[in-house]
Enzyme design. Structure first.
Site: not given
Ligand code: DGJ
Length: 727
Positions: A478, A548
Site C-alpha cells: 500500500d 477503496d
C-alpha cells in the site's frame, strides 16, 4: 522484419500486423513524422512531405531548402528554435544556452527489445517477437546525443517508445524536460479521452473535443495518482466501442507524468507523453546518460474495444512477470472493511474459518498488525508484529491459517514512516523534507526518501525479514500519501530537483529485489485504492487494488474506465458489506458479487456476519468464479454498455478458444414503466449455437448478436449474468 529503412527515400517504415508508422529524414537531418494508422505501403513522399511558409514562423535557412520546423511534423521536437510548439526536450548547457538542435546521426535496427535499465517496460521472450529501431540524434553544436527507440511488435499492433539522453561533452548539462513520445498529426476533428477522478472515484472516462492550444493532464504528486491516469487517447470524433480511429499512449511509469495534445495554429495536433517537468531537473555529468521511461502506443481502426484488447493481452503476457502471470489468481478474503484496526487473533481466525467454509482460498490480514498500530497515527516503519494482537506472531497466525487449508497474505506500507515510530526516532532525516520547514503530514505519515540507497536497503531488509520468517503467499503493498515539501537530505543542492524521479528509481529497485527474491508470493499494489494503477507497478506486481470505493454501483464506472487500458486480471475487486462504507448505498449481494466477479475476485467484510441464505449465495458465487476465472482473467473483454452514457453497464468475457462466454449486465437506477432492454452479445460466430449453461436454452450466434436477450430488471442496482458455451 517489421522495420525497414528505405535508403533512397530516407524513410523508416515500421509495421505491426495491421498498422504502419512512417517517418522520414528531411534533408538528411530532421526526423519527421509521416503517418500512423492502418497498414499501408510506403506513401509517395512528394505528396506527403509538404513544406509551406506560415506567417510569423522563422525559417531554417541552411540545407537544400529553407523551411520552418514550426510547419514540419516531427518525432522528437526541441525548443528555442523555429518550432513554437511544445518541445519533447529542454536542455541547459554549461554556457547557459538552451537552443537544442537534434539532427539525425545514424540508426541501428535489431531483432528483439533491450531492457530499460532500472525501469519497468514491456518485454519480449524471444527476439523474433519484435524488432527495435534506435535512431541517434545529435546536436551539431553541443556534444549531446539523444537515442530515440521504437520497438515494433510482430504479432500485435503495439509500438513502444523510449528515449535515452547521453552527454558526450566534457561539461555537465541540465535536462529540464525529457518526454518519451511525441507524435504530430494532420489537422482533423479529434476528441481526447482521459481517465480522471479522485480518491474513491478513479479513472472515470472524460471525453472532450480538441480545441486549439494546449490540453494537458498529469501528476505532480510523486505518484501516477487517482486524479489522472498516465493514459491518453486521441480519436476520431465518431469513434465508439467498435468503430473509428483511435490513437492511445500509456506511460510505463508510476510517478509524475505529463500527457496531452497541443493543437497548433493550423489545427494540427501534437500528442505527447513523458516525465512531468514540474520540479524536475537532472544534472547529466560528462559521459553520463539519462533514460526516460517507456510509452506504449496502440492504434486501432475499430474503436476503443480493439484498442483495449490489444493493451490487455500485451500487459497480461508481456508486462506482468513471474509465476502469477500465467496462473489463475486465488479468491481472497481481506479483513480491512470487516474489522479495520480492531481485531484480535481470535477474530481473524473466526473470519478465516468461515472463509474456508465458503470456498475462499487466501486470507489477507490488512493494516494494524505491527508496532502499536491501533489507528492510522503511528508505527509505519516498524515492521514487527504486535504481540498483544497476535500472541504467536505473524508466523504463528500464518501457520494456523495454513492449517485450515488457506493461504495467508499480509499488508505492508513500506514507503512510509509515522512520526510516532521507532524508525522515525532513529532516522528523522530519512523522510522527504526540507530542513527548517514543517514536515507536512497526510494521514499522520511522512514519505520515506527512497531517492536514498540506505533507505531503500532498509525497506528491503525490513519487508524481507517478515516475509522470510512466516508462510506468506500474498502481499498487499500500500501507499497512502502524496509528496510534499520536496527535498532530500541525501542529495546536494544542485540535484534536489532529481528527488521525485530518483524516488521512483529507488522504489523500482526495492520492488525488483523483493519480488525477485520471493517468486512464490503474489503481490498486489495499492495506493489508497487505485492511486497508482499504472503499467509501471504492474511490471512488478501483477494486480492492483482498483479503488477503496467498494460500492457495486460506483465500481461499475471505475472498472469500466480502468478497463480502457488495463486487463481484468489486474483489477482487484471485492464484495463488501452494506450499507457500503464509502457510498452508504445498499445493493443486493448478487449485484455486488457480479461486479466483483468481473475482476480479480474477493471479499472484504466480516464473513461471520452472513446469515444462512447469504452464506449459500456466497458459496455459489465462489464456486461459479472458480469455473469462470481462467477466461475472465485471461480471455478477451468486450464492453457492451457504457455506464457513463446511460443507466446500464454490460460486458462480456470470451475464452481464448472462443467457446466460453460470461456476460454481466447491470441496471443502475430503477425505472418505472421503462422499456424492455435487449442485451446484444458480440464477437460470436453467427452460425454457431450457444447453450445457456443455467437454463439449458440454446441460441444462435446471430440471434444473440442481432436481437439479443431481453431483460426486465426491477429495482435499483440489479444485475443479470449469462454463462454460454458454444455447442
Ligand atoms: C488504503 C487501502 O486502499 C485499504 O484497502 C486499506 O489497506 C487501508 N489503506 C489500510 O490502511
Amino acid at each position: 522484419m517489421s522495420i525497414v529503412f528505405e535508403k533512397r527515400n530516407q524513410v523508416f517504415h515500421l509495421s505491426t500486423p495491421n498498422t504502419s508508422y512512417v517517418m522520414s529524414l528531411m534533408d538528411h537531418r530532421y526526423l519527421t513524422h509521416l503517418y500512423w494508422g492502418r497498414r499501408i505501403q510506403t506513401p509517395k513522399l512528394k505528396h506527403i512531405l509538404q513544406n509551406r511558409y506560415i506567417g510569423f514562423s522563422a525559417v531554417v535557412a541552411s540545407g537544400k531548402r529553407p523551411f520552418s520546423l514550426d510547419y514540419i511534423k516531427q518525432e522528437y521536437p526541441t525548443g528555442c528554435n523555429t518550432d513554437y510548439r511544445t518541445p519533447a526536450i529542454s536542455v541547459v548547457y554549461a554556457d547557459g544556452s538552451r537552443v537544442c538542435d537534434l539532427q539525425y546521426a545514424g540508426h541501428r535496427i535489431f531483432a528483439g527489445k533491450e531492457k530499460l535499465e532500472g525501469l519497468p517496460a514491456v518485454y519480449v521472450e524471444e527476439a523474433a517477437e519484435a524488432d527495435t529501431l534506435e535512431i541517434t540524434l545529435r546536436d551539431p553544436v553541443k556534444d549531446l546525443a539523444v537515442l530515440v527507440s521504437f520497438t515494433v511488435f510482430n504479432t500485435t499492433d503495439v509500438i513502444t517508445r523510449s528515449v535515452k539522453v547521453i552527454n558526450e561533452g566534457t561539461d555537465p548539462v541540465i535536462l529540464e524536460k525529457v518526454l518519451s513520445a511525441s507524435v504530430d498529426f494532420e489537422a482533423q476533428d479529434y476528441d481526447m479521452i482521459q481517465l480522471s477522478g479522485a480518491w474513491g472515484r478513479e479513472r472515470h472516462i472524460e471525453r472532450t473535443p480538441l480545441r486549439t492550444g494546449m490540453q494537458e493532464i498529469g501528476s505532480n504528486r510523486g505518484a501516477s495518482s487517482h486524479m489522472q491516469n498516465p493514459f491518453l487517447v486521441m480519436c476520431s470524433r465518431n469513434a465508439g466501442e467498435d468503430y473509428g480511429n483511435v490513437y492511445a499512449m500509456n506511460f510505463v511509469y508510476s510517478g509524475n507524468f505529463t500527457a496531452g495534445v497541443e493543437v497548433d495554429q493550423l489545427f494540427r495536433p501534437r500528442m505527447f507523453m513523458g516525465l512531468n517537468d514540474y520540479d524536475f531537473a537532472w544534472r547529466l555529468e560528462a559521459g553520463a546518460s539519462f533514460a526516460a521511461p517507456e510509452v506504449v502506443m496502440v492504434y486501432s481502426d475499430a474503436g476503443f474495444g480493439k484498442m483495449s484488447r490489444i493493451y490487455h493481452r500485451l500487459y497480461r503476457t508481456r508486462l506482468v512477470r513471474g509465476k502469477y502471470r500465467d496462473e489463475p489468481r486465488p479468491i481472497l478474503c481481506n479483513n480491512w472493511e470487516g474489522t479495520y484496526f480492531d481485531f484480535t487473533e481470535k477474530k481473524i481466525l473466526e473470519i478465516a474459518a468461515k472463509a474456508k467454509e465458503l470456498g475462499i482460498e487466501l486470507f489477507v490480514l490488512d493494516d494494524g498488525w505491527f508496532g502499536k498500530r491501533d489507528n492510522d497515527r503511528c508505527s509505519l516503519g516498524d515492521w514487527v508484529e504486535n504481540p498483544r494482537k497476535l500472541p504467536d506472531g505473524i508466523a504463528g497466525l500464518a501457520e494456523k491459517i495454513n492449517a485450515m487449508g488457506l493461504q495467508f497474505g499480509l499488508w505492508f506500507e513500506p514507503e512510509m514512516v509515522s512520526p510516532d515510530s521507532d524508525l522515525y526516532r532513529a532516522h528523522p532525516d530519512w523522510c522527504i523534507h526540507v530542513p527548517g520547514r514543517e514536515r507536512t503530514e497526510c494521514r499522520s505519515q511522512l514519505t520515506l526518501d527512497l531517492s536514498r540507497d540506505e533507505v531503500c536497503d532498509y525497506v528491503i531488509e525490513a519487508v524481507s525479514n517478515v516475509l522470510d520468517h512466516a508462510s506468506i503467499r500474498y502481499v498487499k503493498w500500500d501507499m497512502n500519501r502524496h509528496m510534499t515539501n520536496l527535498g532530500s537530505a541525501g542529495l546536494p543542492p544542485e540535484r534536489q530537483k532529481e528527488m521525485a524521479h530518483r524516488y521512483m528509481l529507488g522504489l523500482y529497485r526495492v520492488m525488483e529485489t523483493i519480488t525477485g527474491t520471493h517468486p512464490d508470493i503474489l503481490f498486489e499494489s495499492c495506493s489508497g485504492g487505485g492511486g497508482r494503477f499504472d503499467p509501471g507497478m504492474l511490471y512488478y506486481m501483477p494486480q492492483t487494488w482498483t479503488s477503496d470505493d467498494t460500492d457495486a454501483v460506483e465500481r461499475l464506472y471505475i472498472q469500466y474506465g480502468t478497463s480502457m487500458a488495463y486487463p481484468i486480471s489486474a483489477m482487484g475487486s471485492h464484495v463488501s458489506a452494506v450499507p457500503n462504507h464509502q457510498a452508504r448505498r445498499v445493493t443486493p449481494l448478487k449485484t455486488r458479487g457480479d461486479v466483483a466477479m468481473s475482476g480479480n475476485f474477493g471479499y472484504e467484510l466480516d464473513l461471520t456476519k452472513f446469515n444462512q441464505r447469504e452464506s449459500r449465495l456466497v458459496k455459489a458465487q465462489i464456486a461459479e468464479y472458480k469455473e469462470l476465472r481462467t477466461f475472465i482473467q485471461s480471455g478477451d473483454m468486450y464492453r457492451l454498455r457504457n455506464p457513463f452514457e446511460g443507466n446500464t453497464a454490460a460486458w462480456m468475457f470470451l475464452s481464448e478458444d472462443k467457446k466460453d462466454i460470461f456476460c454481466a449486465y447491470f441496471k443502475i437506477r430503477a425505472e418505472v414503466n421503462g422499456p424492455l432492454d435487449w442485451v446484444r452479445f458480440t464477437a460470436l460466430e453467427p452460425n454457431a449455437r450457444y447453450e445457456d449453461l443455467e437454463t439449458g436454452e440454446v441460441w444462435n450466434g446471430d440471434e444473440l448478436m442481432e436481437i439479443g436477450i431481453a431483460v426486465d430488471l426491477q429495482g435499483d442496482a440489479q444485475s443479470r449474468t449469462w454463462r454460454l458455451r458454444k455447442k
